[in-house]
Design a protein around this motif. Structure first.
Motif, PDB file in Angstrom:
ATOM      1  N   ALA A   1       1.169   5.450  -0.361  1.00 25.09           N
ATOM      2  CA  ALA A   1       0.380   6.667  -0.196  1.00 25.09           C
ATOM      3  C   ALA A   1       1.253   7.884  -0.455  1.00 25.09           C
ATOM      4  O   ALA A   1       2.442   7.899  -0.126  1.00 25.09           O
ATOM      5  CB  ALA A   1      -0.213   6.736   1.203  1.00 25.09           C
TER       6      ALA A   1
ATOM      7  N   THR B   1      -6.632   4.736  -5.673  1.00 29.80           N
ATOM      8  CA  THR B   1      -7.760   5.213  -4.872  1.00 29.80           C
ATOM      9  C   THR B   1      -7.426   6.592  -4.317  1.00 29.80           C
ATOM     10  O   THR B   1      -6.269   6.996  -4.288  1.00 29.80           O
ATOM     11  CB  THR B   1      -8.071   4.260  -3.687  1.00 29.80           C
ATOM     12  N   ALA B   2      -8.463   7.272  -3.841  1.00 27.36           N
ATOM     13  CA  ALA B   2      -8.236   8.557  -3.183  1.00 27.36           C
ATOM     14  C   ALA B   2      -7.820   8.345  -1.727  1.00 27.36           C
ATOM     15  O   ALA B   2      -7.013   9.104  -1.192  1.00 27.36           O
ATOM     16  CB  ALA B   2      -9.492   9.415  -3.250  1.00 27.36           C
ATOM     17  N   ASP B   3      -8.369   7.285  -1.110  1.00 27.15           N
ATOM     18  CA  ASP B   3      -8.185   7.108   0.331  1.00 27.15           C
ATOM     19  C   ASP B   3      -8.041   5.650   0.762  1.00 27.15           C
ATOM     20  O   ASP B   3      -8.211   5.338   1.929  1.00 27.15           O
ATOM     21  CB  ASP B   3      -9.370   7.724   1.065  1.00 27.15           C
ATOM     22  N   GLY B   4      -7.757   4.764  -0.183  1.00 27.63           N
ATOM     23  CA  GLY B   4      -7.666   3.346   0.133  1.00 27.63           C
ATOM     24  C   GLY B   4      -8.970   2.604  -0.086  1.00 27.63           C
ATOM     25  O   GLY B   4      -9.017   1.388   0.059  1.00 27.63           O
TER      26      GLY B   4
ATOM     27  N   GLU C   1       0.877  -1.171   0.000  1.00 27.55           N
ATOM     28  CA  GLU C   1       0.000   0.000   0.000  1.00 27.55           C
ATOM     29  C   GLU C   1       0.913   1.218   0.000  1.00 27.55           C
ATOM     30  O   GLU C   1       1.750   1.365   0.882  1.00 27.55           O
ATOM     31  CB  GLU C   1      -0.932   0.011   1.205  1.00 27.55           C
TER      32      GLU C   1
ATOM     33  N   ARG D   1      -3.183   0.547  -3.716  1.00 23.51           N
ATOM     34  CA  ARG D   1      -3.293  -0.661  -2.905  1.00 23.51           C
ATOM     35  C   ARG D   1      -3.583  -1.859  -3.795  1.00 23.51           C
ATOM     36  O   ARG D   1      -3.998  -1.716  -4.939  1.00 23.51           O
ATOM     37  CB  ARG D   1      -4.386  -0.511  -1.858  1.00 23.51           C
TER      38      ARG D   1
ATOM     39  N   GLY E   1      -1.790  12.655  -2.565  1.00 25.35           N
ATOM     40  CA  GLY E   1      -3.251  12.635  -2.490  1.00 25.35           C
ATOM     41  C   GLY E   1      -3.889  11.374  -3.049  1.00 25.35           C
ATOM     42  O   GLY E   1      -5.093  11.370  -3.326  1.00 25.35           O
ATOM     43  N   VAL E   2      -3.103  10.300  -3.210  1.00 23.76           N
ATOM     44  CA  VAL E   2      -3.656   9.018  -3.645  1.00 23.76           C
ATOM     45  C   VAL E   2      -3.126   7.907  -2.742  1.00 23.76           C
ATOM     46  O   VAL E   2      -2.085   8.052  -2.094  1.00 23.76           O
ATOM     47  CB  VAL E   2      -3.323   8.679  -5.115  1.00 23.76           C
ATOM     48  N   VAL E   3      -3.855   6.820  -2.720  1.00 20.75           N
ATOM     49  CA  VAL E   3      -3.421   5.598  -2.054  1.00 20.75           C
ATOM     50  C   VAL E   3      -3.491   4.499  -3.111  1.00 20.75           C
ATOM     51  O   VAL E   3      -4.537   4.293  -3.741  1.00 20.75           O
ATOM     52  CB  VAL E   3      -4.311   5.245  -0.846  1.00 20.75           C
TER      53      VAL E   3
END
Length: 180
Positions: free
Chosen positions: A15, A78-81, A13, A22, A18-20
């Protein structure tokens, strides 16, 4: 960097920007057709078309196999996982690490690909020991060329890569970024 086939560390994962990024999960299967079943994705990428539920299952299985083989990582952008918005690929090649990316049509215009490429390149340099990260793009794919430029890649003076995918001939330029 050697083209070692040792497994990638896991779980992965990443980060930043501003992206994650995974690993794909079973919970992503329903979202994948909405991301990948599009005419321009079918045209510019080797992803199967139509991209349906069976293609999503095959993609998830392939992602797991490639990671276990140490060949490549296929990561959800993703934006937040949470909800997947696209995919970034990191593939071991003799030159270092090759990146590939695709962003679902509903999520374009947010610089997701540029940000995912920057995070992936940082991981390739910092964790995988790559000296160089490359992108192989068709010159006519203006969106991908914009991503390459936006992420600081430069066009390398190397021969074009000729091939055919889905019955369509292509010529790929190689863009590169070296570790700083």
């Amino acid at each position: 960097m050697s083209s070692s086939t040792s497994p990638f560390p896991g779980p992965v994962e990443l980060a930043g920007e501003g992206v994650v990024l995974r690993e794909w999960t079973e919970g992503d299967l329903a979202a994948m057709p909405g991301l990948f079943d599009h005419t321009d994705i079918a045209y510019w990428t080797p992803l199967v078309s139509p991209f349906d539920a069976a293609a999503a299952r095959a993609r998830l299985d392939r992602a797991r196999r490639l990671k276990a083989d140490g060949t490549a990582l296929l990561l959800a952008i993703t934006a937040d996982g949470g909800t997947p918005l696209g995919e970034v690929m990191l593939r071991r090649v003799p030159e270092g690490i090759e990146l590939g990316y695709v962003v679902g049509p509903a999520h374009r215009g947010q610089a997701l690909a540029v940000r995912a490429v920057l995070v992936s390149a940082g991981y390739a340099f910092g964790q995988l020991g790559a000296d160089q990260v490359i992108l192989e793009l068709e010159a006519e794919n203006s969106a991908s060329v914009a991503v390459a430029k936006g992420a600081g890649f430069t066009l390398l003076d190397v021969p074009l890569i000729e091939g055919e995918e889905k019955g369509r001939p292509y010529l790929l330029q190689t863009w590169g970024l070296t570790s700083r």
